[in-house]
Design a protein around this motif. Structure first.
Motif: not given
Length: 338
Positions: A37, A296-297, A300, A303
């Motif tokens: 990221i 994971g989410p 994202r 960041r």
């Protein structure tokens, strides 16, 4: 060893509708996640990210426990609150990864054994003073030509059992994690065969080391075809193969199975846990101990930007709620976007 307290903790960790957040990535592993990221991995950035996770309002609604890394359990917030205390305020049980990672198994190319038994008794005592109530140790089993060998299975099961006995001696609930990797082109049936052999050896060793199963949890892989297998399986096929394998190998005295996500996508891990719970009742609670499939989410959404804190926490709550639904067998793909 307060056995009653450990048994209670084990049951709390697999409470209805809840599961475990695995936030125990080693420094090299989280550096890879951050690189994906565009964030540099420093102690400051790692602490900032994990503080976002642990201060999420309502975290305890679907997360029962968090597995921490050594650096994290020693961290304090800006106001001086230790990590373990921060989690307890959320109604979440703090735990700790205690293994030393994998090392080559001498004489057996392409096979590994987990290090970390040396000095473990002292480290466990230290983690207890830092607030940990459970521990985790991961073994890695690879499927391939002539693999796994019986020596590899025995060596890793023996290490898991020694760790579990020491953890209980210290008053910590041991999570036993023998992971059969999904790397390769093996079939669903081959994964079932290897997973069964692995778990038979693990529970034989746990018995020899007098580990009290009622005060343990198992963190197994789901039974999956290799990621390069030309014939993949449906969620229901995976659920049946996994449940059948667990019923043949895992004693009913174990309070719960907290499955790892192991390279599956967020939605795949949730859907397959849901498929297993729809086939209940089972002798044990079927829960989750997801790392990437929960984080994971979050990564994202975050960041590395402090302005994205709320969005990152909402992503975590959403993913946790979906897995909470899977605990009851009420998850559906439509919930992903609701």
């Amino acid at each position: 060893m307060d056995l009653d307290a450990m048994v209670l903790t084990a049951h709390v960790l697999v409470s209805s509708g809840k599961g475990i957040l695995a936030a125990d990535e080693s420094t090299p592993t989280i550096a890879k996640r951050f690189a994906g990221i565009g964030v540099e991995s420093t102690e400051t950035s790692r602490s900032a990210y994990r503080e976002i996770l642990f201060t999420t309002p309502g975290l305890g609604d679907h997360i029962s426990g968090v597995i921490l890394f050594d650096e994290t359990i020693r961290h304090q917030t800006d106001d001086g609150t230790p990590t373990a205390e921060l989690l307890l305020h959320q109604g979440v049980v703090p735990g700790i990864k205690v293994d030393g990672g994998t090392k080559p198994l001498a004489g057996f190319p392409d096979e590994v054994v987990t290090a970390g038994l040396d000095g473990l008794r002292g480290r466990l005592a230290d983690y207890v003073t830092l607030g940990a109530r459970f521990a985790k140790w991961r073994a890695v089993i690879r499927i391939g030509d002539g693999r796994p060998s019986s020596t590899c299975l025995e060596a890793n099961a023996h290490a898991l059992a020694r760790y579990a006995a020491l953890a209980q001696e210290a008053g910590l609930v041991p999570i036993v994690e023998p992971e059969v990797l999904m790397d390769g082109d093996h079939t669903l049936a081959r994964c079932a065969e290897v997973t069964e052999a692995t778990l038979r050896e693990v529970y034989a060793q746990l018995a020899r080391h007098r580990v009290v199963l009622e005060a343990t949890l198992l963190k197994p892989n789901m039974v999956l075809p290799g990621q390069d297998c030309p014939v993949q399986a449906t969620d229901d096929e995976i659920a049946v193969a996994t449940i059948d394998t667990m019923r043949r190998t895992v004693p009913a005295a174990v309070p719960g199975l907290v499955f790892l996500s192991g390279g599956q996508t967020d939605a795949q891990a949730t859907a397959r846990l849901n498929a297993m719970n729809r086939r209940g009742p089972h002798p044990w609670e079927l829960s989750f101990s997801f790392g990437r499939a929960l984080q994971g989410p979050v990564l994202r959404a975050w960041r590395g930007d402090p302005a994205n804190r709320r969005a990152a926490q909402e992503a975590l709550l959403h993913r946790a709620a979906l897995n909470g639904a899977a605990r009851h067998g009420t998850y559906s793909a439509e919930l992903e976007t609701s």
